[in-house]
Design a protein around this motif. Sequence first.
Motif, mmCIF file in Angstrom:
data_model
loop_
_atom_site.group_PDB
_atom_site.id
_atom_site.type_symbol
_atom_site.label_atom_id
_atom_site.label_comp_id
_atom_site.label_asym_id
_atom_site.label_seq_id
_atom_site.Cartn_x
_atom_site.Cartn_y
_atom_site.Cartn_z
ATOM 1 N N LEU A 152 -2.359 -6.051 12.247
ATOM 2 C CA LEU A 152 -1.797 -7.281 12.069
ATOM 3 C C LEU A 152 -1.949 -8.155 13.081
ATOM 4 N N THR A 153 -2.459 -9.505 12.963
ATOM 5 C CA THR A 153 -2.605 -10.496 13.885
ATOM 6 C C THR A 153 -1.445 -11.314 14.115
ATOM 7 N N THR A 154 -0.464 -11.159 13.874
ATOM 8 C CA THR A 154 0.783 -11.994 14.027
ATOM 9 C C THR A 154 1.935 -10.898 14.223
ATOM 10 N N ASP A 155 2.919 -11.263 15.067
ATOM 11 C CA ASP A 155 4.259 -10.513 14.985
ATOM 12 C C ASP A 155 5.228 -10.870 13.712
ATOM 13 N N SER A 156 5.658 -9.887 13.165
ATOM 14 C CA SER A 156 6.639 -10.145 12.070
ATOM 15 C C SER A 156 7.836 -9.925 12.206
ATOM 16 N N GLY A 157 8.266 -8.818 12.928
ATOM 17 C CA GLY A 157 9.576 -8.423 13.068
ATOM 18 C C GLY A 157 9.943 -7.413 11.852
ATOM 19 N N PRO A 158 11.196 -6.952 11.675
ATOM 20 C CA PRO A 158 11.465 -6.362 10.502
ATOM 21 C C PRO A 158 11.353 -7.150 9.273
ATOM 22 N N VAL A 159 10.727 -6.353 8.162
ATOM 23 C CA VAL A 159 10.391 -6.983 6.942
ATOM 24 C C VAL A 159 10.986 -6.215 5.848
ATOM 25 N N PRO A 160 11.420 -6.919 4.675
ATOM 26 C CA PRO A 160 11.858 -6.055 3.657
ATOM 27 C C PRO A 160 11.136 -5.447 2.870
ATOM 28 N N VAL A 161 11.690 -4.137 2.537
ATOM 29 C CA VAL A 161 10.920 -3.036 1.705
ATOM 30 C C VAL A 161 11.750 -2.635 0.491
ATOM 31 N N GLY A 162 12.627 -3.436 0.433
ATOM 32 C CA GLY A 162 13.495 -3.139 -1.198
ATOM 33 C C GLY A 162 14.681 -2.286 -0.703
ATOM 34 N N ASN A 163 15.721 -2.402 -1.723
ATOM 35 C CA ASN A 163 16.984 -1.871 -1.551
ATOM 36 C C ASN A 163 17.831 -2.551 -0.592
ATOM 37 N N GLY A 220 10.939 9.354 -12.611
ATOM 38 C CA GLY A 220 9.987 8.526 -12.863
ATOM 39 C C GLY A 220 9.691 7.308 -13.566
ATOM 40 N N ALA A 221 10.957 7.170 -14.556
ATOM 41 C CA ALA A 221 11.214 6.147 -15.262
ATOM 42 C C ALA A 221 11.867 4.878 -14.441
ATOM 43 N N GLU A 222 12.697 5.321 -13.512
ATOM 44 C CA GLU A 222 13.292 4.578 -12.679
ATOM 45 C C GLU A 222 12.136 3.874 -11.637
ATOM 46 N N LEU A 223 11.099 4.707 -11.067
ATOM 47 C CA LEU A 223 10.131 4.261 -10.319
ATOM 48 C C LEU A 223 9.333 3.461 -10.803
ATOM 49 N N ALA A 224 9.011 3.533 -11.969
ATOM 50 C CA ALA A 224 7.718 2.781 -12.747
ATOM 51 C C ALA A 224 8.472 1.469 -12.984
ATOM 52 N N ALA A 225 9.794 1.283 -13.333
ATOM 53 C CA ALA A 225 10.661 -0.139 -13.282
ATOM 54 C C ALA A 225 10.709 -0.830 -11.961
ATOM 55 N N GLY A 226 10.080 -0.437 -11.040
ATOM 56 C CA GLY A 226 10.200 -0.877 -9.569
ATOM 57 C C GLY A 226 11.254 -0.832 -9.064
ATOM 58 N N LYS A 227 12.349 0.208 -9.326
ATOM 59 C CA LYS A 227 13.643 0.321 -8.881
ATOM 60 C C LYS A 227 13.818 0.896 -7.519
ATOM 61 N N GLY A 228 12.624 1.463 -6.919
ATOM 62 C CA GLY A 228 12.686 2.112 -5.710
ATOM 63 C C GLY A 228 12.335 0.936 -4.338
ATOM 64 N N TYR A 229 11.934 1.774 -3.342
ATOM 65 C CA TYR A 229 11.262 0.831 -2.371
ATOM 66 C C TYR A 229 9.713 0.415 -2.650
ATOM 67 N N LEU A 230 9.481 -0.793 -2.200
ATOM 68 C CA LEU A 230 8.132 -1.443 -2.157
ATOM 69 C C LEU A 230 7.718 -1.598 -3.556
ATOM 70 N N GLY A 231 8.647 -1.752 -4.339
ATOM 71 C CA GLY A 231 8.403 -2.250 -6.023
ATOM 72 C C GLY A 231 7.705 -3.627 -6.009
ATOM 73 N N PHE A 232 6.837 -3.840 -5.262
ATOM 74 C CA PHE A 232 6.306 -5.116 -5.403
ATOM 75 C C PHE A 232 4.930 -4.923 -4.600
ATOM 76 N N ALA A 233 4.224 -6.112 -4.816
ATOM 77 C CA ALA A 233 2.749 -6.361 -3.783
ATOM 78 C C ALA A 233 2.878 -7.219 -3.306
ATOM 79 N N ARG A 234 2.656 -6.998 -1.801
ATOM 80 C CA ARG A 234 2.677 -8.222 -0.951
ATOM 81 C C ARG A 234 1.268 -8.561 0.063
ATOM 82 N N ASN A 235 0.830 -9.613 -0.239
ATOM 83 C CA ASN A 235 -0.322 -10.191 0.539
ATOM 84 C C ASN A 235 -1.388 -9.290 0.478
ATOM 85 N N ASN A 236 -1.472 -8.427 -0.814
ATOM 86 C CA ASN A 236 -2.651 -7.835 -1.083
ATOM 87 C C ASN A 236 -2.946 -6.738 -0.207
ATOM 88 N N ARG A 237 -1.687 -6.040 0.358
ATOM 89 C CA ARG A 237 -1.870 -5.142 1.463
ATOM 90 C C ARG A 237 -1.550 -3.545 0.799
#
Length: 840
Positions: free
Chosen positions: A633-644, A548-565
């Motif tokens: 989604l209205t555009t083709d993005s291809g693979p996007v980063p998800v962390g790690n 829980g401490a690691e995940l709260a620090a954003g050390k897992g996947y998707l530890g960020f907010a992207r485009n308000n999604r």
Amino acid sequence: MTDLTPETPSPIRLHKQLERIWGTGPGLQRLAAVNHTVIGKRFMITAFVFFAIGGLLAMLIRAQLATPNAAFVGPELYNQLFSMHGTVMMFLFAIPMLEGLAIYLLPKMLGARDLAFPRLTAYGYWCYLFGGTIIVVSMLFGVAPDSGWFMYTPLSSQPYTPGINADIWLLGVTFVEISAVSAAIEITVTILKLRAPGMSLNRMPLFAWYMLVTALMMVFGFPPLILGSILLELERAFGLPFFDPERGGDPLLWQHLFWLFGHPEVYIIFLPAAGAISTMIPVFAQRKIVGYHAIIAAIVALAFLSFGLWVHHMFTVGIPHLALAFFSAASAIVAIPTAVQIFAWLATLAHGRPRFDIPMLYIFGFFVVFVIGGLTGVMLAMVPFNQQAHDSYFVVAHLHYVLVGGFVFPMLAAVYFWLPHITGRQSVHRISVPAFWLIFIGFNLTFFLMHLTGLMGMPRRIYTYPSNFGWDWLNLLSSVGGFILTMGFALFAVDLILQFRFGRHFRRNIWKASTLDWAMPTRPTSYAFASLPKIEERADGIDPDRLGAELAAGKGYLGFARNNRMETLAVDMTTGRLEHLVVLPNATYLPLLSAGLTGSVVLCTLFKLYIGAIVFAIATVSSFFLWSRTTGLTTDSGPVPVGNGEFVPPDVEVDGSTPWWAMVFALSANGTLFASLIFGALYLWLVAPAWPPAEIADPGFWLWLAPVAMIVSSIVARWATGINRQGGNFAPALFAIVIIDGLTIVLISLALSALPDPTAHAHIATVAAILGYGWLHAAGGFCFALNGLMKARGGYVSARRSLPLRLSVLWHDYTAVTGVIGALLIGAMPMLIGMLEGVR
């Protein structure tokens, strides 16, 4: 392809960003909530309110039966009381309660941020609330269902229940079942796809396994009841004689359809409670569960066996002896997988270092009560004993020992176990112990004595009895026990209120549990995890505090907010390998709007305002178009980063996305309904009286043109998908599908108009029902094609993003297959009827 992962902000800033995206606003904005934590709590609170109403009805029943020749209530009101008590407890408390617990817990246990379809979850809740309200409010107007919670025909048919009492049950319960089936599909897809990366099936917590099996049972178990309710309502409203023996129907068809749902439902109710027990016992035994894989095998076996037991409830209706022997043996064998689970729990306690707390008290109560219910169940599985005890109070006692022991006691334990997770407060524990003993003693005093009254010959569903049968003192003691039980539940409710108000705050993981749901703050945030974990061991043996401490620090996947999604991850169904990114829809009032429109359809149908029902049905379908208008989604993005350091494509660019799998399971439920319809038609031809019919239904050549059009539509749908994958213009193909589906609707309408009067005989009525099924699916294909055009115009479809087209292919393929089967069956009817007449 995006090259850089968005920068991970500080934990406090990350929390604020995620809360802004995932959170629910104040005031009326809460009506737009789609977050699983909010919806799960709403389900559970609403279920407890209905539970209190059902308990009040039970007290009125016991007050009437406390003494012989009582005049507390009359027979008409008593019929409403026991019918509503069973209906509320089975349909408005038990199933929604388990749905609410699953909706609240599963994303947290699986390492996801939400369920696969948040708007569908919200829609299911509003359908449940509105449908349950319609059923309960009917009591205030004296028109509550009065034919029992099982609604046996012919008692529930129009001649014997001429008012709207039965219609309220049929329409209200069907409305609620929409919620149940949608939740089942939601839960199934979520467990299979939205797990934390690395969480393979053999690493899932047992609660997820229990809920997966339960949800699949709901997908295949509820459609027979939905079909039966529709057929009975058609008979009551329009005179189609599916259950009228004088016109080729058979009342026993209702019992078959009902118990095809009803017996699996017993295990649908039990399994989630057993999953909660399998989660709690290792915590209090302070060791891992014994027999993890054996328990999984047992619950899968239990699910399969439960679908072969429905005649267990029909031993006295004239079933052939060979069938009686088969179903009796199956009813006894089902005790084996149940025993496997019980012995695994006992072994876990025996090999651990048990510590006793309030949840363990209720688990102790479960062991005692449920084992007694299981033993009486084996007794009732024996045909000679069943024929003696059938429809007596012995069956009432058995039913309550199984359902209350197998569901209510575990749920009360679960409340004490997970309520600190919901509230962030510890229980006061000052009145918890006396509340338990009042519930335990009151329950056994109430229902154990019913075994004796049943063996002494007291039948079910009687509103009074004479004083010369020796039942007096047993019924009086049962009623006293009922009021003791009520006092226990009242103390339980007070204890919960005190915990909300005065419970001590704590940081996290109060029980020292080892599952992911405790690896987060309590109360939980709206987004569950600040970043998503990677699971490399069994998910019921982790260290939640460290993780829980690691995940709260954003050390897992998707530890960020992207485009308000609103983003979470999807994995391979079996291996747990990271597969793609899922973008979830934001909060909206549309689920509430759609549920309100659906409720308006039900109310208009209830009051015979069929034009209004059609208008609201069209409005409901139109509201579903609005659901998908701004998603994707209205555009083709291809693979996007998800962390790690990992990159995955978004869900709209992969073939096995969550909506695709949801369609697969929805069509599986739909196929079960269709199979039940075919079963009903064959059953009437082979068993029902008043056959052969005086007039054979002949839809003419329209019958064969309609499935040809369905096949052509399916081929064109596949063609449109192929054109899109090559980057071509697929819009003309979609327009062609719209035209072909419209033509199919016309052809089936002409086939229906060519039929003789469908109220004359069940043969014609079943032909009309099969044709009507095809008409509805042609209309559904029409809507899917329109949705594809709408999505394409909005820019949501490309060679990579072809989901709307692939969903249309699934629907049209299914429609074509069922259309051909239905046409062949209708075409073979005259020959089959002639062969049957020759045999007779």
